[in-house]
Design an enzyme around this catalytic site. Structure first.
Site, PDB file in Angstrom:
ATOM      1  N   LYS A 266      36.425  33.743  28.502  1.00 53.80           N
ATOM      2  CA  LYS A 266      35.372  34.147  29.323  1.00 53.80           C
ATOM      3  C   LYS A 266      34.407  33.691  28.375  1.00 53.80           C
ATOM      4  CE  LYS A 266      37.382  38.481  29.154  1.00 53.80           C
ATOM      5  NZ  LYS A 266      37.148  39.776  28.223  1.00 53.80           N
TER       6      LYS A 266
ATOM      7  N   LYS B  77      42.989  39.546  40.715  1.00 52.09           N
ATOM      8  CA  LYS B  77      43.620  41.577  40.107  1.00 52.09           C
ATOM      9  C   LYS B  77      42.421  42.270  40.603  1.00 52.09           C
ATOM     10  CE  LYS B  77      44.090  43.324  35.342  1.00 52.09           C
ATOM     11  NZ  LYS B  77      44.484  43.265  33.816  1.00 52.09           N
TER      12      LYS B  77
ATOM     13  N   LYS C  61      36.802  45.541  39.930  1.00 50.15           N
ATOM     14  CA  LYS C  61      34.937  45.973  40.375  1.00 50.15           C
ATOM     15  C   LYS C  61      34.369  44.539  40.372  1.00 50.15           C
ATOM     16  CE  LYS C  61      35.171  50.830  38.874  1.00 50.15           C
ATOM     17  NZ  LYS C  61      34.619  52.120  38.426  1.00 50.15           N
TER      18      LYS C  61
END
Length: 350
Positions: free
Chosen positions: A111, A217, A220
């Site tokens: 990240k 995976k 959303k």
């Protein structure tokens, strides 16, 4: 009865990846363990967000969890920010956790590489996660494989705190020696018991659910999901173009079900006999991929229709849901308060 803890971010309503990968398992576990399930809204604010949107997403997640089968009479369901002891214990754990340990966390590295300015909350995310678990002195944590590294950090933090502040753990460690002594058959002796247990992973049966694009995976943010409460027509429109075995270019081409994401969704939603029949039809080209998807859609509808019905009932009585969450938070805070009272006493903070 052993105690378990697990949390989920308030991303809005559940998608079937969340459901199959975690929540369906929680519904079973609530009958076997003393269960604490938390909507972790503090974790959600490590990225930019709108306050009104966060409130709406938190409410939608609570509704989905209840509709999926979590029962407030069987488990403790609550919102993280309603129990301030989570952040209090996280700060204490921050004073024990080496910076290098946090910088080595896989999710942080992934990240942080995408951020121009990395917030400290992203670095300290797994410390708060450890506080979430250890605040309730949970012995087991239902997790997916991608969370095992964070859980190991929780175990290490528990070990460090116990060694420094818990007389029982320190005494036991002195008796057993600084290092764990290998036992018979290649196992090792259990860690010295202490105030904080070293939580163990309880891996979920469905460990990873791929998105309809077959590339990553289900998420959303990638737009490759099916919502748990989505209507049947919308689900079918998403299933029709979903990626299948790339070797099946023509209707008559035989396939390999093990490489097809639709087949794996069958394993999650369809009866065993149907799964076996699907595999045969795929290998022999007895069915086209659209035929296979139609049967999957039927299986999904059998499981999801009752969940949608429960969601409508819950949505019709929002005061009841609010009351259930408040009761869950009250019980959670009672348990958290007991933990923090002992922690402060042992650390000289009171």
């Amino acid at each position: 009865m052993s105690r378990i803890f697990s949390g989920i971010q308030p991303s809005g309503s559940l998608h079937i990846g969340n459901y199959l990968g975690a929540v369906k398992n929680w519904v079973e576990l609530q009958h076997k363990y003393e269960s604490f399930f938390c909507i972790v809204d503090y974790h959600a604010i490590t990225v930019p967000y709108e306050p009104a949107d966060l409130r709406a997403r938190t409410a939608d997640m609570a509704l989905s969890l209840l509709a999926a089968g979590l029962d407030p009479s069987k488990c403790t369901l609550f919102v993280q920010s309603m129990v301030p002891e989570h952040t209090e214990l996280a700060w204490i754990f921050n004073t024990l956790t080496p910076l290098g340990e946090l910088e080595r966390q896989t999710q942080f590295k992934e990240k942080a590489s995408r951020e121009e300015s990395v917030p400290a909350g992203l670095l300290n995310y797994p410390v708060l996660q450890a506080a979430d678990i250890l605040l309730y002195r949970a012995e087991l944590v239902p997790v997916g494989e991608d969370q095992v590294q964070h859980l190991e950090l929780s175990r290490e933090i528990a070990r460090k705190w116990n060694a420094r502040f818990d007389i029982r753990a320190t005494a036991a460690s002195c008796v057993s020696g600084a290092k764990r002594v290998p036992a018979a058959h290649g196992t090792s002796e259990p860690a010295p018991s202490g105030f904080f247990p070293e939580p163990k992973a309880l891996l979920t049966p469905t460990r990873r659910v791929m998105g309809l694009d077959g590339q990553a995976k289900m998420s959303k943010s990638l737009g490759n999901t099916v919502d748990l409460l989505e209507d049947p027509t919308s689900i079918w429109e998403k299933l029709k173009p979903a990626v299948t075995d790339p070797a099946r270019v023509r209707r008559t081409d035989p396939g390999t079900p093990e490489v097809c994401n639709i087949y794996h969704l069958h394993k999650a939603f369809s009866p065993l006999a149907t799964v076996e029949h699907v595999a045969v039809q795929c290998r022999t080209a007895g069915w086209g991929c659209l035929d296979c998807k139609k049967v999957l859609h039927e299986s999904m509808e059998k499981e999801l229709a009752p969940i949608r019905a429960r969601a409508k009932e819950i949505a019709a009585n929002p005061k009841k849901m609010k009351s259930d969450l408040a009761a869950g938070a009250e019980h959670a805070r009672s348990e958290a308060g007991k933990t923090m009272k002992e922690v402060k006493q042992k650390m000289g903070l009171t």
